[in-house]
Enzyme design. Structure first.
Site, PDB file in Angstrom:
ATOM      1  N   ASP A  12      -0.041   8.048  10.418  1.00 21.15           N
ATOM      2  CA  ASP A  12      -1.253   8.761   9.999  1.00 21.15           C
ATOM      3  C   ASP A  12      -1.995   9.344  11.201  1.00 21.15           C
ATOM      4  O   ASP A  12      -1.359   9.826  12.150  1.00 21.15           O
ATOM      5  CB  ASP A  12      -2.139   7.764   9.222  1.00 21.15           C
ATOM      6  CG  ASP A  12      -3.010   8.445   8.192  1.00 21.15           C
ATOM      7  OD1 ASP A  12      -4.030   9.037   8.578  1.00 21.15           O
ATOM      8  OD2 ASP A  12      -2.677   8.390   6.994  1.00 21.15           O
ATOM      9  N   SER A  62      -4.180   9.452  -0.820  1.00 19.13           N
ATOM     10  CA  SER A  62      -4.150   8.779   0.487  1.00 19.13           C
ATOM     11  C   SER A  62      -4.641   7.347   0.401  1.00 19.13           C
ATOM     12  O   SER A  62      -4.207   6.499   1.166  1.00 19.13           O
ATOM     13  CB  SER A  62      -5.071   9.497   1.479  1.00 19.13           C
ATOM     14  OG  SER A  62      -4.426  10.578   2.075  1.00 19.13           O
TER      15      SER A  62
END
Ligand code: CA
Length: 420
Positions: free
Chosen positions: A146, A361
């Site tokens: 990420d 997410s």
């Protein structure tokens, strides 16, 4: 199998008008072959356990000439990918966070609604019952691929993966010879260094959902015990290239991750990224991916990496506090494997803070945490077993029925393999 480079080239040349969608090219080399890179404006080798790649930029003519190059297996655009959150739904900093606000773990019906409507009790991942079976394990490594991780965060510090050889090594030296210098808590492929400190907050948010420590401070992660490996490839603005995603997956494989949590997506189909995911699958590593926030049907239109057809890929959609599909969430009766909480999720962010964020997410790391619990409880589960377990024990509801293969994921039922 020989791929048709000509076909791929014509495809990439026709998309080259949309320059913002990709940044240069990824070339897969045939085994044992080298590429003369003099003709290109920039090039960088990517050596992985699943093959030799070159990331390069050059004139259209130099790219076209690769078509006749004996060393080249295929060429594809280096797509730009982005985080899968829904920024308009992000809320202000929360100064006094509590477990009672984490409806995704325990939905009371009062902590999960908006000002306009109440939430629905029990529409959560059933965490408290799951914790009676397993609270995780320090032997399980979850790689968060990420924007990085705030490794100074008080709620994450105790659950970080630490590269012992680097910790006990010399500063400025690649002590463990893995190609990255001073990679103590993970690595940063956005800036090519060993420090995955999060300059955005998104990766830290996902990390907290998975493994914020259970103590008297802040929030609780799905896993009380875990080793969080921070792998940064998305920049502080939340975007990154597919080539750097491939480097991230390669690093996570090399450093022994058990689960990869991927709250990002975009770009076209990348053969190279798919090969990276297949290599992870071959090592028994689960690859959990956000389904995307485009309100679209993944059955009809592929979203990557969630739609790569590899056994270890688990595609996760987002639900709200009433158990319904979040308005922004992608869906797919055949392609979105499970749904998980993803609206107004409270978690850790950069600089030691907390924030509520929404997106697939946020749903994705709930499932990464559950997969971590499953592995903590039974080391012999392979990615296919894990996916089967998650889908076989999920709870289907009328509101999710047309949006997912299986329903809302339930950590307790997954751990106990309850299928009725
Ligand atoms: Ca190193």
């Amino acid at each position: 199998m020989k791929r048709s480079v000509g076909l791929i080239l014509s495809l990439l040349l026709c998309v080259s008008a949309q320059a913002q969608d990709f940044d240069g090219y990824i070339v897969k080399l045939k085994e044992g072959k080298k590429l003369n890179t003099k003709a290109f404006t920039s090039s960088e080798e990517i050596n992985t356990s699943f093959g030799q790649f070159v990331q390069l930029k050059g004139t259209q003519k130099s790219i076209e000439l690769l078509k006749n190059n004996d060393a080249v297996e295929y060429v594809e655009p280096n797509y730009i990918v982005t985080i899968d959150d829904s920024l308009e739904r992000a809320e202000k900093l929360v100064s006094d966070p509590k477990f009672s606000q984490q409806w995704g773990l325990k939905n009371t019906g009062k902590n999960s609604g908006g000002w306009w409507s109440p939430g629905k009790k029990g529409e959560d991942i059933n965490a408290e019952n799951a914790w009676k079976v397993s609270k995780g394990s320090k032997d399980v490594i979850v790689a968060v691929i990420d924007t990085g991780i705030d490794w100074r965060h008080a709620d994450l510090k105790k659950n970080l993966w630490v590269n012992e050889e680097e910790l006990n090594g010399e500063e400025g030296v690649d002590d463990d010879g893995n190609g990255v210098v001073d990679d103590l808590y993970g690595a940063d492929f956005a800036n090519n260094d060993g420090d995955p400190m999060d300059g955005h907050g998104h990766g830290t948010h996902c990390s907290g959902v998975i493994g914020a420590s259970h103590d008297s401070v802040g929030i609780a992660g799905v896993m009380a015990n875990v080793k969080l490996m921070g792998i940064k490839f998305l920049t502080d603005s939340g975007s990154g290239s597919t080539a750097n995603a491939i480097k991230s997956v390669n690093y996570a494989i090399k450093m022994g991750a058990h689960v990869m949590s991927n709250s990002w997506g975009g770009g076209g189909k990348s053969e190279a990224l798919k090969e990276a995911i297949v290599a992870a699958n071959d090592q028994g590593i689960a690859f959990v991916a956000a389904a995307g926030n485009s309100r679209s049907d993944n059955d009809a239109k592929d979203t990557y990496p969630a739609n790569y057809k590899v056994d270890n890929v688990i595609s996760v959609g987002a639900m709200d506090g009433t158990g319904k599909k979040a308005s922004f969430s992608n869906y797919g009766k055949k392609t979105v494997h499970v749904f998980a909480p993803g609206v107004n999720i409270l978690s850790t962010v950069k600089a030691g803070g907390y924030k509520k964020m929404s997106g697939t997410s946020m749903a994705c790391p709930h499932v990464s945490g559950i997969v971590g619990l499953l592995i903590s409880n039974n080391k012999n589960l392979n990615p296919s077993d894990i996916k089967d377990r998650l889908m076989g024990t999920a709870i289907m509801s009328r509101s999710l029925n047309s949006y997912t293969v299986s329903g809302r994921t339930d950590a307790y039922r997954a751990l106990t393999n309850r299928r009725n």
